[in-house]
Design a protein around this motif. Structure first.
Motif, short mmCIF file in Angstrom:
data_model
loop_
_atom_site.label_atom_id
_atom_site.label_comp_id
_atom_site.label_asym_id
_atom_site.label_seq_id
_atom_site.Cartn_x
_atom_site.Cartn_y
_atom_site.Cartn_z
N UNK A 3 -1.38 47.56 53.02
CA UNK A 3 -0.10 47.72 52.33
C UNK A 3 1.03 47.07 53.14
N UNK A 4 0.99 47.26 54.46
CA UNK A 4 2.00 46.64 55.31
C UNK A 4 1.91 45.11 55.26
N UNK A 5 0.65 44.59 55.28
CA UNK A 5 0.47 43.15 55.18
C UNK A 5 0.98 42.62 53.84
N UNK A 6 0.71 43.37 52.78
CA UNK A 6 1.17 42.94 51.46
C UNK A 6 2.69 42.95 51.39
N UNK A 7 3.31 43.99 51.95
CA UNK A 7 4.77 44.02 51.98
C UNK A 7 5.32 42.87 52.80
N UNK A 8 4.66 42.57 53.94
CA UNK A 8 5.10 41.43 54.76
C UNK A 8 4.98 40.12 54.01
N UNK A 9 3.87 39.96 53.27
CA UNK A 9 3.71 38.74 52.47
C UNK A 9 4.77 38.63 51.39
N UNK A 10 5.08 39.77 50.75
CA UNK A 10 6.11 39.74 49.71
C UNK A 10 7.48 39.39 50.29
N UNK A 11 7.82 39.98 51.45
CA UNK A 11 9.10 39.65 52.08
C UNK A 11 9.16 38.18 52.49
N UNK A 12 8.04 37.66 53.02
CA UNK A 12 8.01 36.26 53.41
C UNK A 12 8.13 35.35 52.17
N UNK A 13 7.47 35.77 51.08
CA UNK A 13 7.58 34.99 49.84
C UNK A 13 9.01 34.98 49.33
N UNK A 14 9.68 36.13 49.37
CA UNK A 14 11.06 36.19 48.92
C UNK A 14 11.97 35.36 49.82
N UNK A 15 11.71 35.38 51.13
CA UNK A 15 12.52 34.58 52.04
C UNK A 15 12.34 33.09 51.76
N UNK A 16 11.08 32.68 51.56
CA UNK A 16 10.82 31.28 51.26
C UNK A 16 11.43 30.87 49.91
N UNK A 17 11.36 31.79 48.95
CA UNK A 17 11.95 31.51 47.64
C UNK A 17 13.46 31.32 47.75
N UNK A 18 14.10 32.21 48.53
CA UNK A 18 15.55 32.10 48.71
C UNK A 18 15.91 30.79 49.41
N UNK A 19 15.12 30.45 50.44
CA UNK A 19 15.37 29.18 51.15
C UNK A 19 15.18 27.99 50.22
N UNK A 20 14.12 28.06 49.40
CA UNK A 20 13.86 26.97 48.47
C UNK A 20 14.97 26.84 47.44
N UNK A 21 15.43 27.98 46.90
CA UNK A 21 16.51 27.93 45.91
C UNK A 21 17.79 27.38 46.53
N UNK A 22 18.09 27.78 47.78
CA UNK A 22 19.27 27.27 48.44
C UNK A 22 19.18 25.76 48.65
N UNK A 23 17.99 25.30 49.05
CA UNK A 23 17.79 23.87 49.26
C UNK A 23 17.88 23.10 47.94
N UNK A 24 17.27 23.68 46.89
CA UNK A 24 17.30 23.02 45.58
C UNK A 24 18.72 22.93 45.05
#
Length: 364
Positions: A273-294
């Protein structure tokens, strides 16, 4: 009668071996007396010592009852061939009583002492085997990254540890499936035993004396937060090991194993569960970075095109022709850059949704 003999074949074999050992002891006494006259001595103490050694060997290697049989056989052989005196019946009776007490006491004490040590050694071996099995189980699931792989891995390790097919039926997803589809081909008695383990939180089935459930045993897995599931074992009832499987030691081992697996599952689920939460947070961070770059990459050429078009609209008549052509060329270049970037974003979205399949290949 034949069925009784087959059921107790091992016991009859041990008794026959005990009688054979006493016969060999008698033969040894006769051979020593014939080859080395006088070596045994005129008295019977050396002969009784040989019988006591034979009784001790039987008691050590075969157990209490064969040892007692060996003691009684030794008593009859020793009394009839070596101590019988037809002229002194009173002495015979006293000698018989002493010999019988001596032989039986030797067999009983040796068998009890050796049996106690053997049980302690077996208990230590069992505990060591359980400890090694738990360590192996813990190491085997350390690298597991999904709940499905975790369940199949534990089932495989349980089968190796216990020696019979094992199935994990977890509370979070298995109860309803097991109750509705009955994918394990249980009969009515086995299904009732499963419900007892689930609802009453008590082990039930083959080990608890339920001979109608086709060898199925259901053991609740209890953790600090309650019952998290049941593991089901399918014993081969034709193997003849029911007495070993239904022993107190075996039952305690299953209870300990169930508790250990419950704690292991709970700990691993928290990690997953902790790994899944970490993956979700990392995905959200990457998504935010990608949206900012786009947004930045979209805004830059768009602002340039809009600025150039406004400038041409306002100052076209005042600007030289070559500057007007340069502004048009710059605007077209920025528009093409924007078009290329938008196409890349669309291709990326297709890749994420599975419309495009990657085909890796070697390149120079």
């Amino acid at each position: 009668m034949l069925r009784f003999f087959r059921a107790h074949r091992a016991q009859f074999k041990d008794i026959a071996l005990a009688v054979l050992v006493i016969a060999l002891a008698t033969a040894v006494i006769e051979v020593i007396g014939a080859v080395f006259p006088g070596s045994i001595g005129p008295h019977n103490r050396n002969k009784s010592a040989i019988f006591l050694v034979a009784i001790a060997l039987v008691s050590i290697y075969l157990g209490l009852w064969p040892g007692l049989i060996a003691a009684i056989a030794s008593f009859f052989v020793f009394s009839y061939f070596y101590t019988y005196d037809p002229h002194n019946l009173e002495n015979n009776i006293n000698s018989y009583a002493l010999n019988l007490v001596l032989f039986v006491a030797a067999a009983f004490l040796i068998a009890i002492i050796i049996g106690g040590w053997r049980r302690r050694i077996d208990a230590l071996d069992t505990e060591n085997h359980q400890l090694q099995s738990f360590i192996k189980l813990d190491h085997s699931i350390a690298s597991v990254l999904t709940a499905k792989d975790l369940q199949s891995n534990i089932e495989h390790q349980l089968t190796d540890i216990i020696g019979v097919p094992a199935h994990l039926i977890l509370k979070q997803d298995g109860y309803a499936k097991a109750e509705s589809s009955n994918e394990y081909s249980w009969n009515t008695s086995a299904h009732e035993a499963f419900l007892t383990a689930v609802k009453a939180n008590q082990p039930d089935g083959y080990i608890n004396g339920n001979d109608q459930c086709q060898g199925w045993q259901f053991q609740p897995m209890n953790s600090s937060n309650g019952t998290i599931g049941v593991f089901a074992l399918h014993f081969n009832t034709a193997s003849g090991n029911a007495q070993n499987h239904q022993s107190t030691t075996y039952t305690k081992m299953l209870v300990t194993l169930a508790s250990y697996i419950a704690g292991l599952l709970e700990k691993k689920y928290l990690q997953l569960h902790s790994l899944e939460q970490g993956r979700q947070l990392e995905t959200e961070r990457l998504r935010s970075t990608l949206l900012s770059s786009i947004s930045h990459d979209l805004k830059t050429p768009l602002v340039s095109v809009i600025g150039f078009m406004k400038l041409l609209q306002q100052q076209r008549m005042r600007l030289p022709e070559h500057e007007v052509d340069e502004l048009f060329q710059t605007s077209v270049a920025e528009a093409e850059r924007l078009h290329h970037f938008i196409n890349n974003v669309l291709e990326l979205s297709k890749l994420e949704t599975g419309y495009i399949n990657l085909k890796p290949n070697w390149i120079n």
